[in-house]
Design a protein around this motif. Structure first.
Motif, PDB file in Angstrom:
ATOM      1  N   UNK A 127       0.842  -1.207   0.000  1.00  0.00           N
ATOM      2  CA  UNK A 127       0.000   0.000   0.000  1.00  0.00           C
ATOM      3  C   UNK A 127       0.875   1.255   0.000  1.00  0.00           C
ATOM      4  N   UNK A 128       0.280   2.369  -0.448  1.00  0.00           N
ATOM      5  CA  UNK A 128       0.973   3.654  -0.421  1.00  0.00           C
ATOM      6  C   UNK A 128      -0.070   4.730  -0.156  1.00  0.00           C
ATOM      7  N   UNK A 129      -0.020   5.392   1.050  1.00  0.00           N
ATOM      8  CA  UNK A 129      -1.007   6.445   1.313  1.00  0.00           C
ATOM      9  C   UNK A 129      -0.826   7.619   0.347  1.00  0.00           C
ATOM     10  N   UNK A 130      -1.928   8.097  -0.229  1.00  0.00           N
ATOM     11  CA  UNK A 130      -1.877   9.290  -1.094  1.00  0.00           C
ATOM     12  C   UNK A 130      -2.631  10.447  -0.455  1.00  0.00           C
ATOM     13  N   UNK A 131      -3.245  10.164   0.714  1.00  0.00           N
ATOM     14  CA  UNK A 131      -3.735  11.279   1.545  1.00  0.00           C
ATOM     15  C   UNK A 131      -3.525  10.825   2.986  1.00  0.00           C
ATOM     16  N   UNK A 132      -3.478  11.792   3.918  1.00  0.00           N
ATOM     17  CA  UNK A 132      -3.170  11.421   5.302  1.00  0.00           C
ATOM     18  C   UNK A 132      -4.041  12.219   6.269  1.00  0.00           C
ATOM     19  N   UNK A 133      -4.646  11.525   7.263  1.00  0.00           N
ATOM     20  CA  UNK A 133      -5.563  12.232   8.162  1.00  0.00           C
ATOM     21  C   UNK A 133      -4.844  13.136   9.167  1.00  0.00           C
ATOM     22  N   UNK A 134      -5.442  14.278   9.464  1.00  0.00           N
ATOM     23  CA  UNK A 134      -4.943  15.139  10.547  1.00  0.00           C
ATOM     24  C   UNK A 134      -5.820  14.802  11.747  1.00  0.00           C
ATOM     25  N   UNK A 135      -5.268  13.969  12.615  1.00  0.00           N
ATOM     26  CA  UNK A 135      -5.995  13.449  13.790  1.00  0.00           C
ATOM     27  C   UNK A 135      -7.191  12.609  13.333  1.00  0.00           C
ATOM     28  N   UNK A 136      -8.003  12.116  14.284  1.00  0.00           N
ATOM     29  CA  UNK A 136      -9.188  11.352  13.908  1.00  0.00           C
ATOM     30  C   UNK A 136     -10.224  11.401  15.013  1.00  0.00           C
ATOM     31  N   UNK A 137     -11.399  10.810  14.745  1.00  0.00           N
ATOM     32  CA  UNK A 137     -12.480  10.833  15.732  1.00  0.00           C
ATOM     33  C   UNK A 137     -12.985  12.251  15.953  1.00  0.00           C
ATOM     34  N   UNK A 138     -13.227  12.593  17.224  1.00  0.00           N
ATOM     35  CA  UNK A 138     -13.756  13.933  17.550  1.00  0.00           C
ATOM     36  C   UNK A 138     -12.775  15.033  17.165  1.00  0.00           C
ATOM     37  N   UNK A 139     -11.475  14.696  17.153  1.00  0.00           N
ATOM     38  CA  UNK A 139     -10.467  15.723  16.856  1.00  0.00           C
ATOM     39  C   UNK A 139     -10.080  15.759  15.378  1.00  0.00           C
ATOM     40  N   UNK A 140     -10.836  15.059  14.521  1.00  0.00           N
ATOM     41  CA  UNK A 140     -10.487  14.993  13.096  1.00  0.00           C
ATOM     42  C   UNK A 140     -10.522  16.392  12.486  1.00  0.00           C
ATOM     43  N   UNK A 141      -9.388  16.827  11.901  1.00  0.00           N
ATOM     44  CA  UNK A 141      -9.308  18.199  11.381  1.00  0.00           C
ATOM     45  C   UNK A 141      -9.282  18.251   9.851  1.00  0.00           C
ATOM     46  N   UNK A 142      -9.001  17.094   9.206  1.00  0.00           N
ATOM     47  CA  UNK A 142      -8.934  17.129   7.754  1.00  0.00           C
ATOM     48  C   UNK A 142      -7.937  16.126   7.218  1.00  0.00           C
ATOM     49  N   UNK A 143      -7.552  16.295   5.949  1.00  0.00           N
ATOM     50  CA  UNK A 143      -6.539  15.407   5.366  1.00  0.00           C
ATOM     51  C   UNK A 143      -5.511  16.238   4.610  1.00  0.00           C
ATOM     52  N   UNK A 144      -4.305  15.684   4.567  1.00  0.00           N
ATOM     53  CA  UNK A 144      -3.278  16.278   3.714  1.00  0.00           C
ATOM     54  C   UNK A 144      -3.246  15.440   2.440  1.00  0.00           C
ATOM     55  N   UNK A 145      -3.472  16.088   1.310  1.00  0.00           N
ATOM     56  CA  UNK A 145      -3.505  15.379   0.034  1.00  0.00           C
ATOM     57  C   UNK A 145      -2.069  15.233  -0.493  1.00  0.00           C
ATOM     58  N   UNK A 146      -1.470  14.058  -0.279  1.00  0.00           N
ATOM     59  CA  UNK A 146      -0.073  13.817  -0.665  1.00  0.00           C
ATOM     60  C   UNK A 146       0.070  13.856  -2.185  1.00  0.00           C
ATOM     61  N   UNK A 147      -0.958  13.358  -2.875  1.00  0.00           N
ATOM     62  CA  UNK A 147      -0.898  13.276  -4.341  1.00  0.00           C
ATOM     63  C   UNK A 147      -0.814  14.672  -4.969  1.00  0.00           C
ATOM     64  N   UNK A 148      -1.549  15.636  -4.351  1.00  0.00           N
ATOM     65  CA  UNK A 148      -1.596  16.996  -4.917  1.00  0.00           C
ATOM     66  C   UNK A 148      -0.839  18.019  -4.069  1.00  0.00           C
ATOM     67  N   UNK A 149      -0.278  17.579  -2.914  1.00  0.00           N
ATOM     68  CA  UNK A 149       0.445  18.499  -2.024  1.00  0.00           C
ATOM     69  C   UNK A 149      -0.403  19.661  -1.526  1.00  0.00           C
ATOM     70  N   UNK A 150      -1.553  19.380  -0.946  1.00  0.00           N
ATOM     71  CA  UNK A 150      -2.297  20.460  -0.291  1.00  0.00           C
ATOM     72  C   UNK A 150      -3.098  19.930   0.885  1.00  0.00           C
ATOM     73  N   UNK A 151      -3.561  20.856   1.721  1.00  0.00           N
ATOM     74  CA  UNK A 151      -4.305  20.478   2.928  1.00  0.00           C
ATOM     75  C   UNK A 151      -5.777  20.793   2.728  1.00  0.00           C
ATOM     76  N   UNK A 152      -6.611  19.809   3.049  1.00  0.00           N
ATOM     77  CA  UNK A 152      -8.061  20.022   2.972  1.00  0.00           C
ATOM     78  C   UNK A 152      -8.591  19.988   4.397  1.00  0.00           C
ATOM     79  N   UNK A 153      -9.247  21.068   4.807  1.00  0.00           N
ATOM     80  CA  UNK A 153      -9.752  21.115   6.186  1.00  0.00           C
ATOM     81  C   UNK A 153     -11.179  20.584   6.242  1.00  0.00           C
ATOM     82  N   UNK A 154     -11.448  19.903   7.348  1.00  0.00           N
ATOM     83  CA  UNK A 154     -12.701  19.163   7.496  1.00  0.00           C
ATOM     84  C   UNK A 154     -13.852  20.059   7.908  1.00  0.00           C
TER      85      UNK A 154
END
Length: 525
Positions: free
Chosen positions: A163-190
């Motif tokens: 496997x190879x992650x192409x996006x990565x979570x910023x925390x999870x559960x109640x503290x989930x803030x978003x994902x970092x899109x590794x494929x496109x190099x940007x941050x998406x806020x939740x």
């Protein structure tokens, strides 16, 4: 557009998962991004009366599960996307296995809390066998679940794929803030939003201090460390390895809240394969060939309850299909033309004038088609790999309302043509036996017979271990076997001999005593 361009812009894939991982919800959100629907019904929510687009059978809405594969097509960024939403429940696995023969790639949905479950493992085996490219979407990141690195290890170990992650979570559960899109190099806020597409703030530099302001110092630092670790542990993403079925890109998000889905879809249309070559008994079919060819991988009765019609689903394997043009039905050996081929959006369908390799169309069926049938421009071809598995559960089916005998007959015949179960007629007492791979199918058959055909059936128990198809070149031995096993002999819908063994011991003894008889456990022989 030229034939080649049309075929290259097609992406046909199945969404597969264990029940309740969020497969149907993800399908809905992909349709939402494609503009195919404008508001998504939260599948399980009672507050929103509208149910999932792809779960259209009444029983699916009541149970909140998919019991039949549904097909949906839409346009996105100049790509034509065909999604097949499959049943996750193991009792309907056979429908899913057949569907996997009609797609070029697969998205597997995994629940972050439950990780890899039994059904997911089985489905992955089928993908591996067929070398189908796989993407993984880790769902429900807004709930507490397994730690992402632990989950990646589990995916590799349990699914037997790198496997190879192409996006990565910023925390999870109640503290989930978003994902970092590794494929496109940007941050998406939740920003949770169940029903519409939410816009998100984007940052192109991971070291930008703006990130600290948006997600907090702790989460920003953790994200930077995680990304460094990912780059150290996992090699660069290689599209060729993905296309060969050896590497699965992983995305994180929350399908219910429409988050992380756009990243998945954008990457998918870029890297997923366009229609691939298909094997037939005669030769390999290239999708870019001028001549049309395709096969029936599914038949569905009563998609429209107002018209008791069957629809045969055709996967186009090469060339272009045109309305009102004569095509050869290979099994019948005759030419046929179709005046109302349809394209689907779950049970909504519209007539199409043409379709290309990779597309899935529906043809009205009045008993003409069987699963596995081939249609071509004229060449005689037989597509491989559409098995019917030996059932593991059996019951006698009896008519509960003698006034509705005809309706029951018609209902049983049409539902068996769909491949939901198999019908055997016992040659000893002439009673009808239904064989399935799971208990839930009996309930579905009973429900559909009543609500779609107005026929009532009742089930009676029968103690059987396995059904297998038998054949032999030694006519005398075959007849001798049928006489000795008379009360365990049946015929299937095609009139083929079937041996119904009541125990494993009886089955083994039969195989030992009759060496010249072949015992088949799938009907593809």
């Amino acid at each position: 557009m030229s034939l080649q361009t049309e075929i290259n812009r097609r992406r046909t894939f199945a969404v597969i998962a264990h029940p309740d991982a969020g497969k149907t919800t993800l399908t809905e959100k992909l349709l939402l991004f494609g503009g195919a629907i404008h508001i998504a019904g939260a599948v399980k929510s009672n507050k929103i009366r509208k149910t999932a687009t792809s779960d259209w059978m009444e029983i699916e809405k009541q149970r909140g599960i998919s019991v039949a594969t549904s097909v949906m097509g839409f346009e996105y960024k100049n790509y034509k996307i065909n999604i097949l939403d499959t049943p996750g429940h193991q009792d309907f696995a056979e429908d899913t296995y057949r569907t996997l023969t009609a797609v070029d790639s697969v998205i597997i949905v995994v629940d972050t809390a439950k990780g890899v479950e039994t059904q997911t493992r089985k489905l992955m085996e089928v993908c591996r066998m067929r070398k189908t490219p796989v993407m993984i979407f880790v769902n429900k990141m807004d709930r507490e679940g397994k730690e992402p690195f632990e989950l990646l290890d589990e995916l590799e170990k349990e699914l037997g794929i790198n496997v190879r992650p192409l996006s990565w979570p910023i925390n999870q559960g109640f503290s989930f803030k978003g994902v970092y899109n590794i494929y496109k190099d940007n941050v998406e806020l939740y920003t949770p939003n169940k029903q519409t597409i939410s816009e998100s703030i984007q940052l192109s530099d991971i070291n930008n201090q703006e990130l600290n302001k948006l997600v907090g110092d702790t989460d920003a630092e953790k994200l930077r460390e995680d990304l460094e670790l990912i780059n150290g542990v996992y090699s660069e993403f290689d599209t060729e390895q993905y296309l060969a079925g050896d590497l699965a890109p992983v995305f994180f998000g929350s399908a219910l809240n429409t988050f992380g889905v756009r990243e998945l879809l954008d990457c998918f249309v870029e890297i997923a394969p366009s229609p691939r070559n298909t094997e037939t008994l005669e030769r390999e079919i290239d999708p870019h060939e001028e001549n049309f060819s395709g096969f029936i991988f599914k038949i569905h009765a009563n998609m429209d309850p107002n018209h008791r019609s069957c629809i045969a689903f055709v996967k186009i394997c090469s060339g272009k299909f045109e309305r009102n043009v004569n095509y050869r039905h290979v099994r019948h050996g005759k030419m046929m033309r179709f005046s109302s081929p349809t394209a689907f959006m779950a049970q909504k369908k519209e007539t199409v004038d043409d379709a290309y390799a990779g597309d899935i169309i529906g043809l009205p069926d009045t008993g003409t088609f069987k699963i596995g049938d081939t249609l071509t421009s004229g060449e005689i071809l037989h597509f491989k790999g559409l098995p019917s598995f030996s059932p593991e559960m059996f019951k006698y089916i009896e008519n509960a309302d003698p006034m509705k005998t005809k309706q029951l007959e018609k209902g049983i015949n049409q539902l068996m043509d769909e491949g939901v179960a198999q019908l055997f007629v016992n040659q000893f007492n002439n009673r009808k036996i239904i064989g399935t791979v799971g208990q839930l199918q009996f309930e579905v058959i009973q429900y559909r017979l009543l609500h779609e055909y107005g026929a009532q059936c009742k089930w009676e128990p029968i103690n059987l271990y396995k059904a297998c198809w038998i054949e032999s070149n030694n006519h005398t031995e075959l007849e001798n076997f049928k006489k000795r096993k008379a009360q365990f002999m049946a015929v299937d819908k095609e009139g083929r001999d079937v041996f119904l063994a009541d125990s494993n011991y009886v089955m083994q003894m039969a195989q030992n005593d009759f060496k010249n008889i072949k015992f088949h456990f799938t009907s593809e022989f």
